[in-house]
Design an enzyme around this catalytic site. Structure first.
Site, PDB file in Angstrom:
ATOM      1  N   ASP A 249       0.808  -1.227   0.000  1.00 51.35           N
ATOM      2  CA  ASP A 249       0.000   0.000   0.000  1.00 51.35           C
ATOM      3  C   ASP A 249       0.838   1.272   0.000  1.00 51.35           C
ATOM      4  O   ASP A 249       0.429   2.307   0.527  1.00 51.35           O
ATOM      5  CB  ASP A 249      -0.975   0.020   1.203  1.00 51.35           C
TER       6      ASP A 249
ATOM      7  N   GLY B  92      -4.523  -4.363  -3.780  1.00 53.67           N
ATOM      8  CA  GLY B  92      -5.513  -3.340  -4.115  1.00 53.67           C
ATOM      9  C   GLY B  92      -4.737  -2.102  -4.489  1.00 53.67           C
ATOM     10  O   GLY B  92      -4.151  -1.462  -3.625  1.00 53.67           O
ATOM     11  N   HIS B  93      -4.658  -1.806  -5.777  1.00 53.76           N
ATOM     12  CA  HIS B  93      -3.850  -0.680  -6.259  1.00 53.76           C
ATOM     13  C   HIS B  93      -4.774   0.448  -6.703  1.00 53.76           C
ATOM     14  O   HIS B  93      -5.566   0.275  -7.629  1.00 53.76           O
ATOM     15  CB  HIS B  93      -2.945  -1.129  -7.416  1.00 53.76           C
TER      16      HIS B  93
ATOM     17  N   GLN C  83       2.132  -6.044  -3.166  1.00 50.51           N
ATOM     18  CA  GLN C  83       2.551  -6.153  -1.775  1.00 50.51           C
ATOM     19  C   GLN C  83       3.840  -5.341  -1.558  1.00 50.51           C
ATOM     20  O   GLN C  83       4.065  -4.390  -2.282  1.00 50.51           O
ATOM     21  CB  GLN C  83       2.739  -7.622  -1.355  1.00 50.51           C
TER      22      GLN C  83
ATOM     23  N   THR D 229       3.087 -12.586   3.005  1.00 49.55           N
ATOM     24  CA  THR D 229       2.254 -13.223   1.997  1.00 49.55           C
ATOM     25  C   THR D 229       3.014 -14.437   1.446  1.00 49.55           C
ATOM     26  O   THR D 229       4.081 -14.776   1.950  1.00 49.55           O
ATOM     27  CB  THR D 229       1.824 -12.201   0.911  1.00 49.55           C
TER      28      THR D 229
HETATM   29  P1  GDP Z   1      -0.722   0.312  -3.564  1.00 51.38           P
HETATM   30  O1  GDP Z   1      -1.324  -0.954  -3.097  1.00 51.38           O
HETATM   31  O2  GDP Z   1       0.757   0.369  -3.310  1.00 51.38           O
HETATM   32  O3  GDP Z   1      -1.037   0.651  -4.993  1.00 51.38           O
HETATM   33  O4  GDP Z   1      -1.341   1.460  -2.658  1.00 51.38           O
HETATM   34  P2  GDP Z   1      -2.912   1.620  -2.252  1.00 51.38           P
HETATM   35  O5  GDP Z   1      -3.661   2.076  -3.430  1.00 51.38           O
HETATM   36  O6  GDP Z   1      -3.384   0.416  -1.538  1.00 51.38           O
HETATM   37  O7  GDP Z   1      -2.806   2.756  -1.139  1.00 51.38           O
HETATM   38  C1  GDP Z   1      -2.213   3.985  -1.426  1.00 51.38           C
HETATM   39  C2  GDP Z   1      -3.239   5.101  -1.154  1.00 51.38           C
HETATM   40  O8  GDP Z   1      -2.559   6.331  -1.174  1.00 51.38           O
HETATM   41  C3  GDP Z   1      -4.314   5.211  -2.194  1.00 51.38           C
HETATM   42  O9  GDP Z   1      -5.502   5.619  -1.564  1.00 51.38           O
HETATM   43  C4  GDP Z   1      -3.803   6.310  -3.129  1.00 51.38           C
HETATM   44  O10 GDP Z   1      -4.848   6.990  -3.809  1.00 51.38           O
HETATM   45  C5  GDP Z   1      -3.132   7.208  -2.142  1.00 51.38           C
HETATM   46  N1  GDP Z   1      -2.004   8.004  -2.617  1.00 51.38           N
HETATM   47  C6  GDP Z   1      -0.976   7.637  -3.429  1.00 51.38           C
HETATM   48  N2  GDP Z   1      -0.055   8.615  -3.494  1.00 51.38           N
HETATM   49  C7  GDP Z   1      -0.519   9.613  -2.702  1.00 51.38           C
HETATM   50  C8  GDP Z   1       0.016  10.876  -2.301  1.00 51.38           C
HETATM   51  O11 GDP Z   1       1.107  11.278  -2.667  1.00 51.38           O
HETATM   52  N3  GDP Z   1      -0.733  11.611  -1.418  1.00 51.38           N
HETATM   53  C9  GDP Z   1      -1.936  11.194  -0.956  1.00 51.38           C
HETATM   54  N4  GDP Z   1      -2.591  11.979  -0.107  1.00 51.38           N
HETATM   55  N5  GDP Z   1      -2.448  10.005  -1.293  1.00 51.38           N
HETATM   56  C10 GDP Z   1      -1.745   9.231  -2.141  1.00 51.38           C
HETATM   57  P1  IMO Z   2      -0.798  -4.215  -2.219  1.00 48.77           P
HETATM   58  O1  IMO Z   2      -0.326  -4.771  -3.543  1.00 48.77           O
HETATM   59  C1  IMO Z   2      -0.962  -4.571   2.119  1.00 48.77           C
HETATM   60  C2  IMO Z   2      -0.997  -8.623   3.779  1.00 48.77           C
HETATM   61  C3  IMO Z   2      -2.272  -9.067   4.455  1.00 48.77           C
HETATM   62  C4  IMO Z   2      -1.693  -9.987   5.523  1.00 48.77           C
HETATM   63  C5  IMO Z   2      -0.554 -10.668   4.770  1.00 48.77           C
HETATM   64  C6  IMO Z   2      -0.892 -12.037   4.221  1.00 48.77           C
HETATM   65  O2  IMO Z   2      -2.098  -3.509  -2.288  1.00 48.77           O
HETATM   66  O3  IMO Z   2       0.287  -3.402  -1.600  1.00 48.77           O
HETATM   67  P2  IMO Z   2      -2.426 -12.821   2.179  1.00 48.77           P
HETATM   68  O4  IMO Z   2      -3.880 -12.607   1.916  1.00 48.77           O
HETATM   69  O5  IMO Z   2      -1.524 -12.261   1.125  1.00 48.77           O
HETATM   70  O6  IMO Z   2      -2.082 -14.240   2.506  1.00 48.77           O
HETATM   71  O7  IMO Z   2      -2.140 -12.001   3.537  1.00 48.77           O
HETATM   72  O8  IMO Z   2      -0.198  -9.804   3.716  1.00 48.77           O
HETATM   73  N1  IMO Z   2      -1.164  -8.137   2.392  1.00 48.77           N
HETATM   74  C7  IMO Z   2      -1.108  -6.842   2.037  1.00 48.77           C
HETATM   75  N2  IMO Z   2      -0.991  -5.735   2.785  1.00 48.77           N
HETATM   76  N3  IMO Z   2      -1.013  -4.467   0.781  1.00 48.77           N
HETATM   77  C8  IMO Z   2      -1.114  -5.569   0.010  1.00 48.77           C
HETATM   78  O9  IMO Z   2      -1.073  -5.520  -1.338  1.00 48.77           O
HETATM   79  C9  IMO Z   2      -1.197  -6.834   0.638  1.00 48.77           C
HETATM   80  N4  IMO Z   2      -1.316  -8.092   0.192  1.00 48.77           N
HETATM   81  C10 IMO Z   2      -1.275  -8.890   1.266  1.00 48.77           C
HETATM   82  O10 IMO Z   2      -2.952  -7.974   5.024  1.00 48.77           O
HETATM   83  O11 IMO Z   2      -1.134  -9.246   6.565  1.00 48.77           O
HETATM   84 MG    MG Z   3      -2.851  -1.651  -1.828  1.00 40.82          MG
END
Ligand code: GDP
Ligand code: IMO
Ligand code: MG
Length: 427
Positions: free
Chosen positions: A13, A40-41, A223, A238
């Site tokens: 994340d 979840g991207h 991840q 994971t």
């Molecule tokens: P990912 O799994 O690495 O793609 O990241 P996620 O989408 O799960 O979580 C990142 C969150 O940060 C999302 O809600 C993005 O919209 C948000 N985001 C990304 N870059 C920025 C930033 O520079 N500032 C803010 N405020 N939000 C950001």
């Molecule tokens: P992105 O790509 C954050 C975490 C789960 C749990 C552990 C194992 O969005 O960055 P799993 O279901 O993979 O067996 O769970 O890994 N986890 C993540 N945490 N971002 C993710 O993906 C994750 N994918 C798995 O919360 O702690």
């Molecule tokens: Mg994510």
């Protein structure tokens, strides 16, 4: 041009989706190589806001071919739903291809993910319960069913009947749960097969050919490094290689092809699920970060644990992945902080560590050693040039570069494409 990898440097994340969407503009191909719909991207662009689970974040650029490689595990229902959502927003998915070698997440994987978590009791990992771990277990145990098996319904029938018998034995005898029905699963997956066929390809060949033709291929990590099966906070990880090494086996390309590795770091730390996190802030400051940044999981909506930036983790990730540069995201979230801490080492058993220990019990006892920097207490979301950031924000970025031993190429100050400061050349 070569393969460029984008890899999470922390516990996931970090904002990989935003960075991949941003970089995709100039590339020919965007590929996912590991994980599944535990990812979840988030991508926010002129088409809307998307939470991508399986489809590469480059799908919004009409010239980029998008590939889900052999290292990814595919829940076909989730993939088809995602394809439908993207199509409805006016974006073509004709350029999306799925490897015939990718393993399928089956209903028993999801069931077993829950049963295994419950059986772990207090030692639960806090998985996303999407069947990820059990699917990779079957892949390694040579009990997997692959996307390519769906191309021939007889092959699929035989494989499912062999595997399901074994799985039902585990479900009923070990967990005392109800067995799953062959007919239901067979019919359901034959339906998915019909819809997926136009997307199934030997994607390894496609990626290799693109690289041979001099195209730029973006490798989208899922991840983060601290969730890696070998180098993360095992067993709270994971089930895949989330590091850049996973890209070679998860796609079928040579390591010699990867000539740039961009780490993605959040300006602070977050973690979803269980397991040690030395800089976690359980009090008011952690709560302030979570609420300001809406730090709730994309997949499970669980609150993310928040803490200060951990440079021990950052430095370790730089080394394990060989980051050539990094993208720092969510710097704007720290706008409200009068002062900001960075963890530079861990104190444990009278020693100071500068690398994460491999043992989760030792890591859980580690106390962070902090250095404190001044905050900037102003709104930076509108800044587009590094020199225009407040001096304290520049000092923070520069100090992170020193501590994690890697230069920053991008600083992100908001979730949308344009809320970005480019420091040095990106593909
Ligand atoms: P990912 O799994 O690495 O793609 O990241 P996620 O989408 O799960 O979580 C990142 C969150 O940060 C999302 O809600 C993005 O919209 C948000 N985001 C990304 N870059 C920025 C930033 O520079 N500032 C803010 N405020 N939000 C950001
Ligand atoms: P992105 O790509 C954050 C975490 C789960 C749990 C552990 C194992 O969005 O960055 P799993 O279901 O993979 O067996 O769970 O890994 N986890 C993540 N945490 N971002 C993710 O993906 C994750 N994918 C798995 O919360 O702690
Ligand atoms: Mg994510």
């Amino acid at each position: 041009m070569p393969a460029v990898a984008v890899i999470g440097a922390q516990w996931g994340d970090e904002g990989k989706g935003k960075i991949v969407d941003l970089l995709s503009e100039k590339v020919n191909m965007v590929v996912r190589f590991s994980g599944g719909n535990n990812a979840g991207h988030t991508v926010i662009n002129p088409y809307g806001e998307f939470k991508l689970r399986l489809v590469p974040s480059g799908i919004f650029h009409r010239d980029a071919t998008c590939i889900i490689g052999n290292g990814v595990v595919i829940d076909p229902a989730v993939l088809l739903e995602e394809i439908e959502g993207i199509r409805k927003s006016g974006v073509s998915v004709e350029r999306l291809f799925v490897s015939d070698r990718a393993n399928l997440i089956m209903p028993y994987h999801r069931l077993l993910d829950g049963l295994e978590e419950e059986a772990r009791g207090g030692g639960a990992i806090g998985t996303t319960r999407r069947g990820i771990g059990p699917c990779y277990t079957d892949k390694a145990g040579r009990l997997g069913i692959r996307v390519g098996d769906l191309l021939d319904k007889e092959v699929f029938r035989e494989r499912l009947s062999f595997v399901l018998e074994q799985k039902n034995r585990v479900i009923t005898k070990l967990y005392d749960a109800e067995p799953l029905s062959f007919d239901g699963i067979y019919a359901e997956y034959c339906g998915y097969a019909d819809e997926l066929v136009p997307h199934i390809r030997p994607t390894d060949m496609m990626v290799q050919r693109a690289l041979e033709a001099g195209q730029t291929v973006l490798l989208e990590g899922a991840q983060g490094t601290m969730l890696d099966i070998d180098f993360g906070t095992y067993p709270y990880v994971t089930s895949t290689s989330t590091i850049v090494g996973g890209a070679c086996s998860g796609l079928g390309i040579s390591p010699l092809r990867v000539d740039r590795v961009i780490g993605v770091c959040k300006a602070y730390s977050t973690r979803v699920g269980e397991g040690p996190m030395p800089t976690e802030l359980t009090g008011e400051t952690g709560e302030r970060i979570r609420e300001r940044a809406h730090e709730y999981g994309v997949v499970t909506r669980r609150p993310r644990r928040c803490g200060w930036f951990d440079a021990v983790v950052g430095r370790f990730s730089t080394r394990i992945n060989g980051f050539s540069d990094f993208a720092l995201t969510r710097l704007d979230i720290l706008d409200i902080m009068p002062s900001i801490k960075i963890c530079t080492g861990y104190r444990v058993d009278g020693r100071t560590l500068t690398d994460p220990p491999s043992s989760p019990t030792v890591l859980a006892r580690c106390e962070p050693v902090y250095e404190e920097l001044a905050g900037w207490e102003s709104d930076i979301a509108g800044v587009r040039r590094f020199e225009e950031l407040p001096a304290a924000a520049r000092s923070y970025v520069r100090r992170l570069e020193e501590l994690i031993d890697c230069p920053a190429s991008v600083v992100s100050v908001g979730p949308s494409r344009e809320e970005t400061i480019i420091i040095r050349d990106v593909p």
